[in-house]
Scaffold this active site. Structure first.
Site, short mmCIF file in Angstrom:
data_model
loop_
_atom_site.label_atom_id
_atom_site.label_comp_id
_atom_site.label_asym_id
_atom_site.label_seq_id
_atom_site.Cartn_x
_atom_site.Cartn_y
_atom_site.Cartn_z
CB SER A 200 -83.28 25.87 78.37
OG SER A 200 -84.19 24.96 77.81
N GLY B 97 -82.84 27.04 75.00
CA GLY B 97 -81.44 27.31 75.30
C GLY B 97 -80.59 27.43 74.05
CB CYS C 141 -76.47 12.04 67.24
SG CYS C 141 -75.00 11.11 67.29
N1 PLP Z 1 -76.80 24.18 76.71
C1 PLP Z 1 -76.68 23.10 77.49
C2 PLP Z 1 -75.59 23.04 78.50
C3 PLP Z 1 -77.60 22.05 77.37
O1 PLP Z 1 -77.47 20.97 78.15
C4 PLP Z 1 -78.62 22.15 76.40
C5 PLP Z 1 -79.57 21.03 76.21
O2 PLP Z 1 -79.29 19.91 76.56
C6 PLP Z 1 -78.71 23.31 75.62
C7 PLP Z 1 -77.79 24.30 75.80
C8 PLP Z 1 -79.81 23.48 74.62
O3 PLP Z 1 -81.02 23.81 75.28
P1 PLP Z 1 -82.44 23.58 74.55
O4 PLP Z 1 -82.71 22.12 74.59
O5 PLP Z 1 -83.40 24.36 75.39
O6 PLP Z 1 -82.32 24.13 73.18
#
Ligand code: PLP
Length: 387
Positions: free
Chosen positions: A201, A79, A323
C-alpha cells in the site's frame, strides 16, 4: 504548493505511522508531475502514450524493488483491495488458512463460502509453526492458501516468514503475504521470500492514499479473476483507469523509503524502557518486531482515556484497533495473544519516517506522567487531571 490542511494541527506530534505515513515531499512532487499529464494510459495517442510510459516506469520501480516481475505487478487502490483481489483470485478451489492476528482487510476479505480455517498465534503474536504444519499435513481434498502478514499493524510483531514459506513450499500451499506494514520498514522480496503473492500500500510508505499493488509470483502474466472487469486494464486483472498520480507518488515513495531507512530502533527502545519503568507492558516484546512500533498497555487505564489525554497534550497516536467510526474496539490481535485483560488498555505508538528524536522524548515524558497518575490499578477518568 497549496497550504497543508494539517497546518492547524502543526504543533501536534504525529506518532501514528502505521495508520498512515506523512506524505514524502518527493512523492508529492511525483504526484504533481503525473497530475499534469492529460492522457489516459490506455489511449493510443501521444498523450496517452506519455501517461502509459509514466505508469510503466512506476510499475518497473515497484516490481524491481520488491523482487517481482514487471508483468505480474497489478496496481490497485490500496492494501485492502490488493489483499481482497488475492483472496478473490486464489481462494476458489482452496482451503483458506488465515492468521488470527491478520488485518480486517484479510479477515473480512475471505470470500463467502470459502473453507476458512484460523491459524493460532503464540503469546508473542507469532503464528504457531507446529499447528501450521499440522494443518498443512492433514490430508485434504483442497490445496491450501495461507494468508499471513509480514508485520502486524498493532504490535509490529513479525511472523517467522522464512519457516512459513518453507512449510508452504513443502506442502504445495500458496503463500499470500500482507506486506502493507512491512514494505519500506524491512526487507520484502516476492520471489526470494517464497511468496505466491504480496499486497502492499502506498500510504504506509509515505506515498499518497489510494494506491497499492498486488505482486504475483510466476514467470508469465498470471491469470487472476478481477474484482472489477471494466475496461480490462492491468491485463484484465483490475478494470478501471489507473490512478496515475497516486501510483507515481507510491513508486517515488517506495524508492525513498528503501534508500533512506530511518534508525527508529534506539528511539523506540528508549521509549519502551521509560514506559516499562512507569508500569507499562510492551505487547509482543521478545519477538522480532518492526523498529517503529510499540504497543504499550497501561494496566488500569483505558485506551480511550489515554488517547484523549495524549491528544489534548498534542500527540497523535492510536489505540491498537480502531473502527472507522473512531471508536476504540477491543483488539482481536491482543486477544489472540492471550492478552484479553490488556486489550482495552493498549495504545500504539508508531514512529513515522519523519520523526525527530525530540518528538519521541517529549512523548515519553508525557506518557510517563500519564502512567504516574494512575490510581492503584483502577480506571482513571480523563477529566481527572492526570498530568
Ligand atoms: N493490511 C494491513 C496490515 C494494514 O495495516 C492495512 C491498513 O492499516 C491494510 C492492510 C489496508 O491497507 P489500505 O489502508 O491501503 O487499504
Amino acid at each position: 504548493m497549496p497550504p497543508s490542511p494539517d497546518d492547524g494541527a502543526a504543533h501536534a506530534v504525529y506518532l501514528d505511522a502505521n495508520a498512515t505515513e506523512p506524505l514524502r515531499p518527493s512523492a508529492a512532487a511525483a504526484m504533481l508531475e503525473a497530475a499534469g499529464l492529460t492522457g489516459n494510459p490506455s489511449s493510443v495517442h501521444a498523450q496517452g502514450r506519455r501517461a502509459r510510459a509514466l505508469l510503466e516506469e512506476a510499475r518497473a520501480v515497484v516490481a524491481r524493488r520488491l523482487d517481482a516481475d514487471l508483468l505480474n505487478c497489478v496496481f490497485t487502490s490500496g492494501g485492502t483491495e490488493a489483499n481482497v483481489l488475492a483472496l478473490h483470485g486464489f481462494a476458489p478451489g482452496r482451503r483458506v488458512l488465515v492468521g488470527r492476528t491478520e488485518h480486517d482487510a484479510v479477515r473480512m476479505g475471505v470470500p463467502e463460502g470459502a473453507a476458512l480455517e484460523w491459524l493460532e498465534v503464540d503469546a508473542f503474536g507469532q503464528v504457531r509453526l507446529d499447528l501450521l504444519e499440522e494443518t498443512l499435513a492433514r490430508p485434504h481434498a483442497l490445496p491450501a492458501l495461507v494468508c499471513l502478514m509480514l508485520a502486524n499493524n498493532e504490535t509490529g510483531v513479525l511472523h517467522p516468514m522464512a519457516e512459513v514459506a518453507r512449510l508452504c513450499a513443502r506442502y504445495g500451499a500458496h503463500l499470500h503475504g500482507d506486506a502493507v506494514q512491512a514494505v519500506g520498514r524491512m526487507d520484502v522480496a516476492l520471489h526470494a521470500g517464497g511468496f505466491g503473492s504480496l499486497a502492499c500500500s502506498g500510504h504506509k510508505l509515505g506515498g499518497p492514499k489510494g494506491a497499492g499493488a498486488l505482486l504475483l509470483a510466476g514467470p508469465a502474466p498470471r491469470a487472476l479473476s478481477p474484482l472489477f472487469v471494466g475496461g480490462g486494464q492491468e491485463q484484465g486483472r483490475r478494470g478501471g483507469t489507473q490512478a496515475l498520480p497516486a501510483i507515481a507518488g507510491m513508486a517515488r515513495a517506495l524508492e525513498e523509503a528503501l534508500d533512506t531507512q530511518p534508525h527508529h530502533a534506539p528511539l523506540r527502545d528508549a521509549l519502551e524502557r521509560a514506559a516499562c519503568a512507569a508500569g507499562a507492558v510492551v505487547c509482543g516484546a521478545g519477538a522480532p518486531r518492526l523498529a517503529n512500533t510499540s504497543c504499550l498497555a497501561l494496566p488500569g487505564l483505558r485506551a480511550q482515556g489515554q488517547l484523549m489525554r495524549l491528544d489534548l497534550e498534542g500527540f497523535c497516536v492510536s489505540a491498537g484497533s480502531a473502527c472507522s467510526s473512531g471508536k476504540v474496539a477491543s483488539s482481536h490481535v491482543l486477544e489472540a495473544m492471550g492478552l484479553e485483560e490488556l486489550a482495552g488498555q493498549a495504545i500504539r505508538v508508531s514512529l513515522p519516517w519523519s520523526v525527530r528524536a525530540e518528538d519521541v522524548e517529549r512523548f515519553t515524558a508525557t506518557y510517563v506522567r500519564l502512567a504516574a497518575g494512575r490510581t492503584g490499578g483502577g480506571a482513571i477518568s480523563v477529566a481527572g487531571g492526570l498530568v
